[in-house]
Design a protein around this motif. Structure first.
Motif, PDB file in Angstrom:
ATOM      1  N   GLU A  52      39.848 -11.779 -22.000  1.00  0.00           N
ATOM      2  CA  GLU A  52      40.887 -10.925 -21.403  1.00  0.00           C
ATOM      3  C   GLU A  52      41.461 -11.558 -20.144  1.00  0.00           C
ATOM      4  O   GLU A  52      42.672 -11.526 -19.914  1.00  0.00           O
ATOM      5  N   GLU A  53      40.597 -12.142 -19.326  1.00  0.00           N
ATOM      6  CA  GLU A  53      41.061 -12.782 -18.091  1.00  0.00           C
ATOM      7  C   GLU A  53      41.873 -14.031 -18.387  1.00  0.00           C
ATOM      8  O   GLU A  53      42.833 -14.342 -17.668  1.00  0.00           O
ATOM      9  N   LEU A  54      41.501 -14.750 -19.432  1.00  0.00           N
ATOM     10  CA  LEU A  54      42.197 -15.985 -19.777  1.00  0.00           C
ATOM     11  C   LEU A  54      43.525 -15.739 -20.475  1.00  0.00           C
ATOM     12  O   LEU A  54      44.518 -16.400 -20.191  1.00  0.00           O
ATOM     13  N   ASN A  55      43.523 -14.800 -21.407  1.00  0.00           N
ATOM     14  CA  ASN A  55      44.696 -14.598 -22.260  1.00  0.00           C
ATOM     15  C   ASN A  55      45.701 -13.619 -21.659  1.00  0.00           C
ATOM     16  O   ASN A  55      46.178 -12.700 -22.326  1.00  0.00           O
ATOM     17  N   THR A  56      46.033 -13.825 -20.398  1.00  0.00           N
ATOM     18  CA  THR A  56      46.995 -12.966 -19.717  1.00  0.00           C
ATOM     19  C   THR A  56      48.408 -13.404 -20.054  1.00  0.00           C
ATOM     20  O   THR A  56      48.757 -14.577 -19.879  1.00  0.00           O
ATOM     21  N   GLN A  91      44.716 -19.650 -11.996  1.00  0.00           N
ATOM     22  CA  GLN A  91      45.012 -18.401 -11.303  1.00  0.00           C
ATOM     23  C   GLN A  91      43.912 -17.372 -11.548  1.00  0.00           C
ATOM     24  O   GLN A  91      43.504 -16.646 -10.635  1.00  0.00           O
ATOM     25  N   ALA A  92      43.414 -17.304 -12.784  1.00  0.00           N
ATOM     26  CA  ALA A  92      42.334 -16.372 -13.097  1.00  0.00           C
ATOM     27  C   ALA A  92      41.086 -16.699 -12.288  1.00  0.00           C
ATOM     28  O   ALA A  92      40.377 -15.798 -11.816  1.00  0.00           O
ATOM     29  N   LEU A 122      32.901 -29.068  -7.798  1.00  0.00           N
ATOM     30  CA  LEU A 122      33.259 -29.055  -9.216  1.00  0.00           C
ATOM     31  C   LEU A 122      32.204 -28.330 -10.048  1.00  0.00           C
ATOM     32  O   LEU A 122      32.533 -27.672 -11.042  1.00  0.00           O
ATOM     33  N   LEU A 123      30.941 -28.431  -9.638  1.00  0.00           N
ATOM     34  CA  LEU A 123      29.888 -27.668 -10.321  1.00  0.00           C
ATOM     35  C   LEU A 123      30.127 -26.168 -10.147  1.00  0.00           C
ATOM     36  O   LEU A 123      30.001 -25.395 -11.101  1.00  0.00           O
ATOM     37  N   ILE A 124      30.469 -25.764  -8.932  1.00  0.00           N
ATOM     38  CA  ILE A 124      30.782 -24.360  -8.677  1.00  0.00           C
ATOM     39  C   ILE A 124      31.979 -23.932  -9.519  1.00  0.00           C
ATOM     40  O   ILE A 124      31.983 -22.868 -10.144  1.00  0.00           O
ATOM     41  N   GLN A 125      32.987 -24.782  -9.561  1.00  0.00           N
ATOM     42  CA  GLN A 125      34.188 -24.481 -10.341  1.00  0.00           C
ATOM     43  C   GLN A 125      33.861 -24.289 -11.815  1.00  0.00           C
ATOM     44  O   GLN A 125      34.380 -23.372 -12.470  1.00  0.00           O
ATOM     45  N   LYS A 126      32.993 -25.135 -12.354  1.00  0.00           N
ATOM     46  CA  LYS A 126      32.620 -25.015 -13.767  1.00  0.00           C
ATOM     47  C   LYS A 126      31.863 -23.718 -14.034  1.00  0.00           C
ATOM     48  O   LYS A 126      32.025 -23.100 -15.097  1.00  0.00           O
ATOM     49  N   ALA A 127      31.040 -23.296 -13.079  1.00  0.00           N
ATOM     50  CA  ALA A 127      30.309 -22.039 -13.238  1.00  0.00           C
ATOM     51  C   ALA A 127      31.274 -20.859 -13.253  1.00  0.00           C
ATOM     52  O   ALA A 127      31.131 -19.933 -14.057  1.00  0.00           O
ATOM     53  N   ILE A 128      32.270 -20.899 -12.363  1.00  0.00           N
ATOM     54  CA  ILE A 128      33.268 -19.819 -12.312  1.00  0.00           C
ATOM     55  C   ILE A 128      34.113 -19.837 -13.586  1.00  0.00           C
ATOM     56  O   ILE A 128      34.397 -18.797 -14.175  1.00  0.00           O
ATOM     57  N   GLU A 129      34.482 -21.025 -14.032  1.00  0.00           N
ATOM     58  CA  GLU A 129      35.307 -21.157 -15.230  1.00  0.00           C
ATOM     59  C   GLU A 129      34.589 -20.603 -16.459  1.00  0.00           C
ATOM     60  O   GLU A 129      35.191 -19.927 -17.291  1.00  0.00           O
ATOM     61  N   GLU A 130      33.286 -20.895 -16.567  1.00  0.00           N
ATOM     62  CA  GLU A 130      32.524 -20.398 -17.715  1.00  0.00           C
ATOM     63  C   GLU A 130      32.447 -18.874 -17.730  1.00  0.00           C
ATOM     64  O   GLU A 130      32.307 -18.256 -18.789  1.00  0.00           O
ATOM     65  N   SER A 131      32.560 -18.261 -16.570  1.00  0.00           N
ATOM     66  CA  SER A 131      32.447 -16.803 -16.475  1.00  0.00           C
ATOM     67  C   SER A 131      33.714 -16.073 -16.931  1.00  0.00           C
ATOM     68  O   SER A 131      33.697 -14.857 -17.128  1.00  0.00           O
ATOM     69  N   ALA A 181      33.394 -14.582  -7.461  1.00  0.00           N
ATOM     70  CA  ALA A 181      32.829 -15.934  -7.504  1.00  0.00           C
ATOM     71  C   ALA A 181      31.507 -15.998  -6.749  1.00  0.00           C
ATOM     72  O   ALA A 181      30.537 -16.606  -7.210  1.00  0.00           O
ATOM     73  N   GLU A 182      31.462 -15.373  -5.600  1.00  0.00           N
ATOM     74  CA  GLU A 182      30.232 -15.384  -4.798  1.00  0.00           C
ATOM     75  C   GLU A 182      29.085 -14.722  -5.558  1.00  0.00           C
ATOM     76  O   GLU A 182      27.943 -15.196  -5.512  1.00  0.00           O
ATOM     77  N   LYS A 183      29.395 -13.646  -6.272  1.00  0.00           N
ATOM     78  CA  LYS A 183      28.355 -12.953  -7.046  1.00  0.00           C
ATOM     79  C   LYS A 183      27.864 -13.809  -8.208  1.00  0.00           C
ATOM     80  O   LYS A 183      26.674 -13.783  -8.549  1.00  0.00           O
ATOM     81  N   ILE A 184      28.768 -14.565  -8.813  1.00  0.00           N
ATOM     82  CA  ILE A 184      28.392 -15.446  -9.923  1.00  0.00           C
ATOM     83  C   ILE A 184      27.425 -16.518  -9.438  1.00  0.00           C
ATOM     84  O   ILE A 184      26.389 -16.785 -10.067  1.00  0.00           O
ATOM     85  N   ILE A 185      27.737 -17.137  -8.301  1.00  0.00           N
ATOM     86  CA  ILE A 185      26.869 -18.175  -7.751  1.00  0.00           C
ATOM     87  C   ILE A 185      25.556 -17.578  -7.281  1.00  0.00           C
ATOM     88  O   ILE A 185      24.478 -18.176  -7.467  1.00  0.00           O
ATOM     89  N   GLN A 186      25.613 -16.380  -6.703  1.00  0.00           N
ATOM     90  CA  GLN A 186      24.386 -15.726  -6.255  1.00  0.00           C
ATOM     91  C   GLN A 186      23.448 -15.467  -7.430  1.00  0.00           C
ATOM     92  O   GLN A 186      22.229 -15.631  -7.326  1.00  0.00           O
ATOM     93  N   LYS A 187      24.012 -15.082  -8.583  1.00  0.00           N
ATOM     94  CA  LYS A 187      23.191 -14.842  -9.771  1.00  0.00           C
ATOM     95  C   LYS A 187      22.529 -16.139 -10.240  1.00  0.00           C
ATOM     96  O   LYS A 187      21.366 -16.139 -10.665  1.00  0.00           O
TER      97      LYS A 187
END
Length: 290
Positions: A126-130, A246-247, A113-122, A257-263
């Motif tokens: 534009e990605e959200l308002n599809t 989906q986004a 869930l922590l990983i999910q929150k990090a991805i969600e914050e990113s 996602a992997e790049k976000i966590i790596q950062k």
């Protein structure tokens, strides 16, 4: 293992690495906190997965826990979903996922869930308002054909569409997409990340009833018609939630996602003290250089 265990699959795909250990009391240091050999050993006993997988999850959890909050209620909700979906096979599902018991699952889900929150914050606006766009298309393939002739045929059909001829009828007569031609070219609702980029970009710009210019992809030439469009703001709360999920899934599938966590790990200045894990927290491209 159904939707509730998607996070487990994601974790495995993100962090598939090898295992081992040495005599150092501190295995990893970071600005978010250290991981000791004892802590790693305890986590491995409860999770029953490889040392490197467990270590990376431990460190990732420590790093993300400094920035994001996961509540007991959120974890309980995920546990409930797992139990509803697995029923009497709950214990078997835990074993198949490499988890000793429900307590181990709770610990694991906290990290996920922590990983999910990090991805969600990113996610960007534009990605959200599809928008939700339902489309049909006519495809003229280019593979194994004269490209110029295929383009000429596609232009001829587009001219007929522009002249007012029925799109569905033209699709049945001319489209070379066997999966949609008998349905008048009906593709259904565009789901981000599931279509080739050129097709998706063109389709999402169309208003209801609008037809695209020729769109070239690796499959050939597409003529795309939007049969229904609903803006993001007009979607129900459930549909907006599904769009967000989906986004996020697109980020998992395309490697973002992997790049976000790596950062996040890079920013935490993770320092490995155990030589057996020396490349564990390096970006894949860095590790390959070694």
């Amino acid at each position: 293992m159904k939707k509730a265990f998607v996070a487990i699959a994601v974790s495995t795909s993100l962090f598939v690495l090898s295992a081992c250990g040495n005599n150092s009391d501190t295995v990893v240091e970071s600005s978010a906190g250290n991981v000791t050999k004892e802590e790693l050993y305890t986590a491995m006993k409860t999770s029953k997965v490889g040392g490197s997988d467990t270590l990376k999850l431990l460190v990732t959890e420590k790093v993300l826990d400094k920035k994001y909050d996961v509540t007991d209620a959120e974890i309980d909700e995920e546990i409930k979903k797992v139990k509803e979906q697995t029923g009497e096979k709950f214990d078997m599902a835990l074993k198949q996922a490499g988890l000793k018991d429900e307590a181990a699952l709770k610990k694991f889900l906290n990290g996920q869930l922590l990983i999910q929150k990090a991805i969600e914050e990113s996610l960007t606006e534009e990605e959200l308002n599809t928008p939700k766009v339902k489309v049909s298309h006519i495809l003229i393939q280019t593979e194994g054909k004269d490209a110029a002739a295929a383009e000429a045929k596609a232009k001829e059909i587009k001219a007929k569409v522009d002249a007012g001829e029925d799109f569905a009828t033209l699709a049945k007569e001319h489209s070379e997409d066997d999966g949609t031609k008998e349905k008048g070219g009906d593709v259904g609702t565009i789901v981000p990340g599931q279509m080739v980029p050129e097709f998706e970009a063109a389709a999402l710009k169309l208003k209801t009833g609008e037809v695209s210019d020729l769109v070239k992809s690796k499959f050939g030439y597409h003529i795309i018609k939007a049969t229904e469009r609903t803006e993001y703001s007009e979607l129900s709360e459930a549909e907006q939630k599904a769009a967000k999920e989906q986004a996020m899934q697109v980020k998992y599938s395309n490697g973002a996602a992997e790049k976000i966590i790596q950062k996040e790990l890079d920013d935490a200045k993770v320092e490995v003290k155990d030589d057996d894990f020396k490349d564990l927290f390096k970006a894949p491209e860095e590790a390959e250089k070694k």
